[in-house]
Design a protein around this motif. Structure first.
Motif, PDB file in Angstrom:
ATOM      1  N   ARG A  77      -5.233  15.539  11.403  1.00 11.56           N
ATOM      2  CA  ARG A  77      -4.712  14.858  10.222  1.00 11.56           C
ATOM      3  C   ARG A  77      -5.652  13.743   9.805  1.00 11.56           C
ATOM      4  N   THR A  78      -5.761  13.545   8.497  1.00  8.68           N
ATOM      5  CA  THR A  78      -6.558  12.440   7.982  1.00  8.68           C
ATOM      6  C   THR A  78      -5.689  11.202   7.940  1.00  8.68           C
ATOM      7  N   TYR A  87      -5.112   8.177   6.212  1.00 12.94           N
ATOM      8  CA  TYR A  87      -5.456   7.466   4.989  1.00 12.94           C
ATOM      9  C   TYR A  87      -5.230   5.966   5.111  1.00 12.94           C
TER      10      TYR A  87
END
Length: 55
Positions: free
Chosen positions: A27-28, A30
């Motif tokens: 997962r990025t 953010y």
């Protein structure tokens, strides 16, 4: 140091450079990007403001 030893060290360094952490879930994050980007954006904004004030 022999050629074989140098080759072994080079291959070991290539492996270490491509190592990924075991806990990576794909997962990025953010929030981390924003935490890093917002101060940088603020610095650029202050620099632009100083340029306009001076000139």
């Amino acid at each position: 140091m022999t050629h074989m030893e140098m080759t072994a060290l080079e291959n070991a360094s290539r492996t270490a450079m491509a190592w990924s952490p075991e806990g990576y879930d794909g997962r990025t994050r953010y929030d981390y990007v924003l935490k890093a980007g917002l101060p940088a954006l603020a610095i650029v904004a202050v620099a632009a403001l100083l340029l306009f004030v001076v000139f």
